[in-house]
Design an enzyme around this catalytic site. Structure first.
Site, PDB file in Angstrom:
ATOM      1  N   ARG A  18       0.860  -1.183   0.000  1.00  0.00           N
ATOM      2  CA  ARG A  18       0.000   0.000   0.000  1.00  0.00           C
ATOM      3  C   ARG A  18       0.896   1.232   0.000  1.00  0.00           C
ATOM      4  NH1 ARG A  18      -3.486  -2.793  -1.401  1.00  0.00           N
ATOM      5  NH2 ARG A  18      -5.535  -3.163  -0.462  1.00  0.00           N
ATOM      6  N   GLU A  50      -3.643   7.393  -4.267  1.00  0.00           N
ATOM      7  CA  GLU A  50      -4.187   6.872  -5.532  1.00  0.00           C
ATOM      8  C   GLU A  50      -5.524   7.538  -5.840  1.00  0.00           C
ATOM      9  OE1 GLU A  50      -4.315   2.587  -5.421  1.00  0.00           O
ATOM     10  OE2 GLU A  50      -2.241   2.478  -4.778  1.00  0.00           O
ATOM     11  N   HIS A  71      -1.560   0.179  -9.825  1.00  0.00           N
ATOM     12  CA  HIS A  71      -2.222  -0.801  -8.937  1.00  0.00           C
ATOM     13  C   HIS A  71      -2.878  -1.936  -9.749  1.00  0.00           C
ATOM     14  CE1 HIS A  71      -4.109  -1.111  -4.669  1.00  0.00           C
ATOM     15  NE2 HIS A  71      -3.884  -2.310  -5.190  1.00  0.00           N
TER      16      HIS A  71
HETATM   17  N1  LIG Z   1      -0.822  -4.468  -5.361  1.00  0.00           N
HETATM   18  C1  LIG Z   1      -1.874  -5.251  -5.251  1.00  0.00           C
HETATM   19  O1  LIG Z   1      -2.671  -5.395  -6.180  1.00  0.00           O
HETATM   20  C2  LIG Z   1      -2.088  -6.009  -3.995  1.00  0.00           C
HETATM   21  C3  LIG Z   1      -1.682  -5.508  -2.790  1.00  0.00           C
HETATM   22  N2  LIG Z   1      -1.886  -6.216  -1.640  1.00  0.00           N
HETATM   23  C4  LIG Z   1      -1.359  -5.666  -0.400  1.00  0.00           C
HETATM   24  O2  LIG Z   1      -0.351  -6.545   0.079  1.00  0.00           O
HETATM   25  C5  LIG Z   1      -0.483  -6.690   1.479  1.00  0.00           C
HETATM   26  C6  LIG Z   1       0.078  -8.020   1.913  1.00  0.00           C
HETATM   27  O3  LIG Z   1      -0.761  -9.029   1.421  1.00  0.00           O
HETATM   28  P1  LIG Z   1      -0.629 -10.552   1.920  1.00  0.00           P
HETATM   29  O4  LIG Z   1       0.730 -11.058   1.670  1.00  0.00           O
HETATM   30  O5  LIG Z   1      -1.788 -11.258   1.327  1.00  0.00           O
HETATM   31  O6  LIG Z   1      -0.850 -10.356   3.473  1.00  0.00           O
HETATM   32  P2  LIG Z   1      -0.417 -11.346   4.629  1.00  0.00           P
HETATM   33  O7  LIG Z   1      -1.254 -10.984   5.794  1.00  0.00           O
HETATM   34  O8  LIG Z   1      -0.409 -12.752   4.147  1.00  0.00           O
HETATM   35  O9  LIG Z   1       1.098 -10.927   4.905  1.00  0.00           O
HETATM   36  C7  LIG Z   1       1.457  -9.752   5.538  1.00  0.00           C
HETATM   37  C8  LIG Z   1       2.683 -10.032   6.377  1.00  0.00           C
HETATM   38  O10 LIG Z   1       3.112  -8.812   6.975  1.00  0.00           O
HETATM   39  C9  LIG Z   1       3.497  -9.107   8.319  1.00  0.00           C
HETATM   40  N3  LIG Z   1       3.423  -7.874   9.102  1.00  0.00           N
HETATM   41  C10 LIG Z   1       2.339  -7.243   9.588  1.00  0.00           C
HETATM   42  N4  LIG Z   1       2.695  -6.136  10.266  1.00  0.00           N
HETATM   43  C11 LIG Z   1       4.041  -6.087  10.218  1.00  0.00           C
HETATM   44  C12 LIG Z   1       5.000  -5.193  10.730  1.00  0.00           C
HETATM   45  N5  LIG Z   1       4.640  -4.118  11.444  1.00  0.00           N
HETATM   46  N6  LIG Z   1       6.305  -5.441  10.484  1.00  0.00           N
HETATM   47  C13 LIG Z   1       6.679  -6.525   9.768  1.00  0.00           C
HETATM   48  N7  LIG Z   1       5.814  -7.407   9.260  1.00  0.00           N
HETATM   49  C14 LIG Z   1       4.504  -7.197   9.470  1.00  0.00           C
HETATM   50  C15 LIG Z   1       2.507 -10.166   8.763  1.00  0.00           C
HETATM   51  O11 LIG Z   1       2.976 -10.872   9.862  1.00  0.00           O
HETATM   52  C16 LIG Z   1       2.415 -11.016   7.514  1.00  0.00           C
HETATM   53  O12 LIG Z   1       3.437 -11.991   7.517  1.00  0.00           O
HETATM   54  C17 LIG Z   1      -1.990  -6.535   1.723  1.00  0.00           C
HETATM   55  O13 LIG Z   1      -2.254  -6.089   3.032  1.00  0.00           O
HETATM   56  C18 LIG Z   1      -2.398  -5.535   0.689  1.00  0.00           C
HETATM   57  O14 LIG Z   1      -2.359  -4.230   1.231  1.00  0.00           O
HETATM   58  C19 LIG Z   1      -2.511  -7.418  -1.650  1.00  0.00           C
HETATM   59  C20 LIG Z   1      -2.952  -7.946  -2.815  1.00  0.00           C
HETATM   60  C21 LIG Z   1      -2.785  -7.297  -4.085  1.00  0.00           C
HETATM   61  O1  LIG Z   2      -4.682  -4.273  -3.512  1.00  0.00           O
HETATM   62  C1  LIG Z   2      -5.216  -5.324  -3.579  1.00  0.00           C
HETATM   63  C2  LIG Z   2      -5.641  -6.139  -2.487  1.00  0.00           C
HETATM   64  O2  LIG Z   2      -6.176  -7.233  -2.747  1.00  0.00           O
HETATM   65  O3  LIG Z   2      -5.502  -5.724  -1.360  1.00  0.00           O
END
Ligand SMILES: NC(=O)C1=CN([C@@H]2O[C@H](COP(=O)(O)OP(=O)(O)OC[C@H]3O[C@@H](n4cnc5c(N)ncnc54)[C@H](O)[C@@H]3O)[C@@H](O)[C@H]2O)C=CC1
Ligand SMILES: O=CC(=O)O
Length: 334
Positions: free
Chosen positions: A252, A281, A299
């Protein structure tokens, strides 16, 4: 919640369905879809308070419905009827929702992780390669009729092989990225709030936040946006990084202080960056737009048929005109 068998449950649709027409039709068989007429937050709250959503027990929301409601917070929840119990968010990142406020109102929230891991990790890898290799300079120049981007030629870039990648937030997407970087012989370190078990680390080395900043040649941000992670990367953190570091963000935008990133790019502290997400955004910081070394994607991390399988079935109906916004088209994975 009890419903008589003849009574259709009411589901509030927050945002537009542009792809999952068949699923929407199936939902209409069992539920009454309530649509919103408001186009801004104030009017949405007025509409909710007028009783227009009375009886609604669940809401299905898209990422871009934020443009209408703003954050789903206490004020919004207070306006919605007491019958409202389930908030279904189409996306992995749920920073547009105040989950604590939902919990206080006994509303359950769901999101869509996992389905997005591979597509987002692919974009992540593309940004790492592009930023390391300086491809945007050449690509932008080529379209302006300049071979190698500049009269003096694009500067020499770097191979990923042997470089240290620091993954901040090694969850679903971070781990899918780790798998991809193995093919490029990168060394992977990561920082999470807690160390992962070995089978999930898959050879990545757990380090502290400061060690990750100091040791990485490339830093990838893969953690959720919340009050603790907003601007987790700012001036102080850039100072702790190696000179010439590469920063990649598919998580993000507000996780990085964009002004500080632009300054670090301008000073050369950060060699290049690869960004799929931005602080405001769809606006992009002019300092990023002006910098040819930065790879910019609007994005599109999950913008594939595979993430939105229903698209394949609905393909014949799908035209570009129906896709309203770059981000998800409509509802993410629907
Ligand atoms: N660009 C895009 O289209 C997309 C963006 N995203 C973004 O990616 C992010 C991550 O997605 P996922 O991998 O599915 O989430 P997830 O929940 O599987 O992984 C996030 C990781 O970050 C860690 N974490 C949380 N707070 C932390 C901190 N303060 N310091 C260090 N590590 C920390 C968690 O323990 C977890 O391992 C989502 O929250 C979303 O905002 C997700 C999907 C698509
Ligand atoms: O930005 C995409 C998401 O799935 O979060």
């Amino acid at each position: 919640m009890e419903f008589s068998s003849s009574e259709k449950k009411k589901v509030l649709l927050l945002g537009q369905v542009n792809h999952a027409y068949e699923e929407l039709k199936s939902l209409e068989d069992i539920a009454e879809i309530v649509k919103v007429t408001a186009t801004n937050r104030d009017d949405f709250i007025k509409e909710a308070k007028s009783g227009a959503f009375n009886g609604v027990f669940a809401a299905y929301r898209t990422f871009v419905s934020f443009d209408i409601t703003g954050k789903i917070d206490n004020e919004i929840l207070e306006a919605l009827p007491k019958s409202f119990k389930f908030l279904c968010h189409v996306g992995a990142g749920y920073d547009q929702i105040d989950v604590h406020a939902c919990t206080t109102h006994s509303i359950r929230v769901s999101n869509v992780p996992t389905a997005v891991d591979n597509a987002t990790a692919d974009v992540n890898m593309f940004l790492i390669l592009g930023a390391l290799r300086g491809f945007n300079i050449g690509m932008t120049g080529l379209r302006k009729g300049e071979w190698h981007g500049r009269a003096a030629g694009a500067p020499l870039a770097h191979d990923p092989e042997g470089k240290t990648l620091g993954i901040l937030g090694m969850g679903g997407i971070g781990r899918a990225l780790k798998k991809r970087t193995d093919a490029f012989d990168m060394k992977v370190i990561y920082h999470n709030r807690n160390q992962l078990p070995p089978h999930l680390e898959a050879g990545a080395r757990y380090v502290s936040f400061d060690e990750l900043l100091a040791q990485s040649d490339v830093i990838s941000l893969n953690l959720p946006l919340n009050a603790h992670t907003k601007h987790i990367i700012s001036t102080k953190e850039f100072e702790k990084m190696k000179d010439g570091v590469v920063i990649v963000n598919t998580a993000r935008g507000p996780i990085i202080d964009e002004d500080a990133l632009v300054k670090a790019l301008d000073s050369g502290k950060v060699r290049s960056a690869g960004l799929d997400v931005f602080e405001n955004e769809p606006k992009v910081h002019p300092g990023l737009l002006a910098n040819d070394a930065v790879m910019l994607i609007p994005h599109m991390g999950t913008h594939t048929y595979e993430v939105k399988p229903i698209l394949v079935q609905a393909k014949n109906n799908l035209t570009d005109e129906k896709t309203d916004r770059n981000c998800y088209g409509d509802l993410g994975y629907g």
